[in-house]
Design a protein around this motif. Structure first.
Motif, PDB file in Angstrom:
ATOM      1  N   ILE A  62     -42.152  61.736  11.736  1.00  0.00           N
ATOM      2  CA  ILE A  62     -40.403  61.094  11.093  1.00  0.00           C
ATOM      3  C   ILE A  62     -41.270  59.810  11.238  1.00  0.00           C
ATOM      4  CG2 ILE A  62     -39.447  60.871  13.729  1.00  0.00           C
ATOM      5  CD1 ILE A  62     -36.627  60.564  11.798  1.00  0.00           C
ATOM      6  N   LEU A  63     -40.986  58.904  10.162  1.00  0.00           N
ATOM      7  CA  LEU A  63     -40.978  57.673  10.681  1.00  0.00           C
ATOM      8  C   LEU A  63     -40.307  56.150  11.546  1.00  0.00           C
ATOM      9  CD1 LEU A  63     -43.313  55.361   8.800  1.00  0.00           C
ATOM     10  CD2 LEU A  63     -41.400  55.498   7.242  1.00  0.00           C
ATOM     11  N   LEU A  64     -41.009  55.750  11.725  1.00  0.00           N
ATOM     12  CA  LEU A  64     -40.353  54.993  12.759  1.00  0.00           C
ATOM     13  C   LEU A  64     -40.552  53.321  11.890  1.00  0.00           C
ATOM     14  CD1 LEU A  64     -39.610  56.800  16.016  1.00  0.00           C
ATOM     15  CD2 LEU A  64     -38.125  56.588  13.897  1.00  0.00           C
ATOM     16  N   ILE A  65     -39.533  52.057  12.256  1.00  0.00           N
ATOM     17  CA  ILE A  65     -39.644  51.450  11.818  1.00  0.00           C
ATOM     18  C   ILE A  65     -39.922  50.205  12.800  1.00  0.00           C
ATOM     19  CG2 ILE A  65     -39.726  49.275   9.955  1.00  0.00           C
ATOM     20  CD1 ILE A  65     -39.529  50.871   8.157  1.00  0.00           C
ATOM     21  N   GLN A  66     -40.340  49.226  13.069  1.00  0.00           N
ATOM     22  CA  GLN A  66     -40.228  48.375  14.577  1.00  0.00           C
ATOM     23  C   GLN A  66     -39.869  47.362  14.066  1.00  0.00           C
ATOM     24  OE1 GLN A  66     -42.316  46.423  17.616  1.00  0.00           O
ATOM     25  NE2 GLN A  66     -41.516  47.895  19.225  1.00  0.00           N
ATOM     26  N   GLN A  67     -38.348  46.612  14.119  1.00  0.00           N
ATOM     27  CA  GLN A  67     -38.028  45.745  13.862  1.00  0.00           C
ATOM     28  C   GLN A  67     -37.597  45.387  14.430  1.00  0.00           C
ATOM     29  OE1 GLN A  67     -35.257  45.952   9.914  1.00  0.00           O
ATOM     30  NE2 GLN A  67     -35.502  43.932  10.289  1.00  0.00           N
ATOM     31  N   TYR A  68     -37.722  43.001  14.673  1.00  0.00           N
ATOM     32  CA  TYR A  68     -36.840  42.521  15.716  1.00  0.00           C
ATOM     33  C   TYR A  68     -35.198  42.094  14.732  1.00  0.00           C
ATOM     34  CZ  TYR A  68     -34.910  38.537  18.259  1.00  0.00           C
ATOM     35  OH  TYR A  68     -34.178  37.926  18.753  1.00  0.00           O
ATOM     36  N   ARG A  69     -34.368  42.597  15.833  1.00  0.00           N
ATOM     37  CA  ARG A  69     -32.681  42.174  15.592  1.00  0.00           C
ATOM     38  C   ARG A  69     -32.019  41.105  16.985  1.00  0.00           C
ATOM     39  NH1 ARG A  69     -31.865  44.822  10.680  1.00  0.00           N
ATOM     40  NH2 ARG A  69     -32.550  47.008  10.659  1.00  0.00           N
ATOM     41  N   HIS A  70     -31.773  40.119  16.114  1.00  0.00           N
ATOM     42  CA  HIS A  70     -31.444  39.180  16.627  1.00  0.00           C
ATOM     43  C   HIS A  70     -30.025  39.534  18.215  1.00  0.00           C
ATOM     44  CE1 HIS A  70     -31.594  34.860  18.339  1.00  0.00           C
ATOM     45  NE2 HIS A  70     -30.872  35.061  18.042  1.00  0.00           N
ATOM     46  N   PRO A  71     -28.942  39.955  17.223  1.00  0.00           N
ATOM     47  CA  PRO A  71     -27.847  40.043  18.060  1.00  0.00           C
ATOM     48  C   PRO A  71     -28.068  40.662  19.734  1.00  0.00           C
ATOM     49  CG  PRO A  71     -27.550  40.854  16.084  1.00  0.00           C
ATOM     50  CD  PRO A  71     -28.994  40.232  15.989  1.00  0.00           C
ATOM     51  N   VAL A  72     -29.093  41.306  19.555  1.00  0.00           N
ATOM     52  CA  VAL A  72     -29.852  42.338  20.889  1.00  0.00           C
ATOM     53  C   VAL A  72     -30.801  41.707  20.945  1.00  0.00           C
ATOM     54  CG1 VAL A  72     -27.606  44.473  20.167  1.00  0.00           C
ATOM     55  CG2 VAL A  72     -30.396  44.343  19.589  1.00  0.00           C
ATOM     56  N   ARG A  73     -31.545  41.133  20.699  1.00  0.00           N
ATOM     57  CA  ARG A  73     -32.762  40.067  21.584  1.00  0.00           C
ATOM     58  C   ARG A  73     -33.880  41.588  21.728  1.00  0.00           C
ATOM     59  NH1 ARG A  73     -29.064  36.929  20.408  1.00  0.00           N
ATOM     60  NH2 ARG A  73     -28.452  34.943  21.512  1.00  0.00           N
ATOM     61  N   ALA A  74     -33.905  42.151  20.232  1.00  0.00           N
ATOM     62  CA  ALA A  74     -34.871  43.739  21.337  1.00  0.00           C
ATOM     63  C   ALA A  74     -35.652  43.416  19.346  1.00  0.00           C
ATOM     64  CB  ALA A  74     -34.228  44.305  21.692  1.00  0.00           C
ATOM     65  N   ARG A  75     -36.728  44.191  19.898  1.00  0.00           N
ATOM     66  CA  ARG A  75     -37.526  45.019  18.993  1.00  0.00           C
ATOM     67  C   ARG A  75     -37.465  46.660  18.697  1.00  0.00           C
ATOM     68  NH1 ARG A  75     -40.975  41.292  16.185  1.00  0.00           N
ATOM     69  NH2 ARG A  75     -41.802  39.971  17.440  1.00  0.00           N
ATOM     70  N   LEU A  76     -36.043  46.853  18.290  1.00  0.00           N
ATOM     71  CA  LEU A  76     -35.761  48.349  17.858  1.00  0.00           C
ATOM     72  C   LEU A  76     -36.696  48.732  16.829  1.00  0.00           C
ATOM     73  CD1 LEU A  76     -31.949  47.411  17.951  1.00  0.00           C
ATOM     74  CD2 LEU A  76     -33.197  47.717  19.920  1.00  0.00           C
ATOM     75  N   TRP A  77     -36.970  50.224  17.570  1.00  0.00           N
ATOM     76  CA  TRP A  77     -37.329  51.112  16.255  1.00  0.00           C
ATOM     77  C   TRP A  77     -36.416  52.023  15.506  1.00  0.00           C
ATOM     78  CZ3 TRP A  77     -42.574  51.514  15.187  1.00  0.00           C
ATOM     79  CH2 TRP A  77     -43.052  51.171  16.007  1.00  0.00           C
ATOM     80  N   GLU A  78     -36.826  51.853  14.439  1.00  0.00           N
ATOM     81  CA  GLU A  78     -35.219  52.161  13.719  1.00  0.00           C
ATOM     82  C   GLU A  78     -36.115  53.099  12.039  1.00  0.00           C
ATOM     83  OE1 GLU A  78     -34.159  48.486  11.941  1.00  0.00           O
ATOM     84  OE2 GLU A  78     -33.097  47.974  13.421  1.00  0.00           O
ATOM     85  N   VAL A  79     -34.853  53.577  11.622  1.00  0.00           N
ATOM     86  CA  VAL A  79     -35.422  54.262  10.415  1.00  0.00           C
ATOM     87  C   VAL A  79     -36.071  53.644   9.021  1.00  0.00           C
ATOM     88  CG1 VAL A  79     -35.387  56.238  10.968  1.00  0.00           C
ATOM     89  CG2 VAL A  79     -33.282  55.497   9.878  1.00  0.00           C
ATOM     90  N   PRO A  80     -36.172  53.465   7.894  1.00  0.00           N
ATOM     91  CA  PRO A  80     -36.236  53.014   7.092  1.00  0.00           C
ATOM     92  C   PRO A  80     -33.955  52.493   6.470  1.00  0.00           C
ATOM     93  CG  PRO A  80     -37.811  54.146   6.402  1.00  0.00           C
ATOM     94  CD  PRO A  80     -37.416  54.834   7.770  1.00  0.00           C
ATOM     95  N   ALA A  81     -33.427  51.009   6.016  1.00  0.00           N
ATOM     96  CA  ALA A  81     -32.622  51.418   5.970  1.00  0.00           C
ATOM     97  C   ALA A  81     -32.593  49.605   5.097  1.00  0.00           C
ATOM     98  CB  ALA A  81     -31.816  50.982   6.934  1.00  0.00           C
TER      99      ALA A  81
END
Length: 215
Positions: A62-81
């Motif tokens: 499965i493809l995962l993308i890591q992106q910074y999310r400011h409200p939770v102050r973290a770089r999260l592994w997500e799926v394309p969205a």
């Protein structure tokens, strides 16, 4: 067929106004009556709705993308969205666009996995999760130029065992990524056993309201 299903219901709404105009979303305050209680007042995020894609390759990763999310102050592994923020764009077209923009991919096979409410106590957001397979890489000259947080994307094709372990260990916390991983595991198990996968076609109607008329 089971009758275990969510029930759409529109109460008597006596007042509705936007009380905060945000950069991306507005906050709407509504007063409404239910048979069991009257004069209820609730503030909610008027959300555009969104789509997400569980991408599975020929190796069942499965493809995962890591992106910074400011409200939770973290770089999260997500799926394309992405958001349903293009006027009159259908969810499937939005999913195809987001896959191209975020992952530089086109997919030949698409199915619907789920329609979900993410935070129904405070937001009208719903999201449709697709399963995509059989990929073609978009040529360099045709790729979308990513900016802002998306400029920092990292990509990873993860095995289902690795992804499931990360969910169980609390290492992957994005709810849609968790749902995508669990749904893909269900689909692959069913396919391996020769059982029905219970996916839906891309034109299957959504059963949920996403709030776009009031955004």
């Amino acid at each position: 067929m089971s009758d275990l299903r969510d029930e759409a219901y529109t109460p008597d709404i006596t007042d509705s106004e936007v009380v905060y105009h945000g950069a991306v979303w507005n906050i709407r305050r509504e007063t409404f009556d239910l048979p069991e209680a009257t004069g209820l007042v609730r503030d909610m995020m008027s959300h555009t709705g969104a789509v997400a894609i569980a991408c599975v390759d020929e190796q069942e990763r499965i493809l995962l993308i890591q992106q910074y999310r400011h409200p939770v102050r973290a770089r999260l592994w997500e799926v394309p969205a992405g958001l349903l923020d293009v006027p009159d764009e259908e969810p499937f077209a939005a999913a195809q666009r987001e896959l191209a923009e975020e992952a530089d991919l086109r997919a030949a096979r698409w199915e619907v996995l789920t329609d979900s409410c993410l935070t129904p106590g405070g937001s009208s957001e719903t999201i449709r999760l697709y399963l995509a397979r059989d990929f073609e890489l978009i040529a360099d000259e045709d790729r979308h130029e990513r900016s802002e947080e998306e400029a920092g994307f990292k990509f990873r094709w993860a095995s289902l065992d690795e992804a499931l372990d990360a969910v169980s260990a609390g290492e992957i916390t994005n709810a849609i990524a968790q749902l995508a991983i669990l749904q893909v595991a269900r689909i692959l198990r069913a396919e391996a056993a020769g059982e029905p996968t219970r996916t839906r076609s891309v034109d299957a109607p959504r059963r949920l309201i996403d709030g776009r008329p009031q955004a």
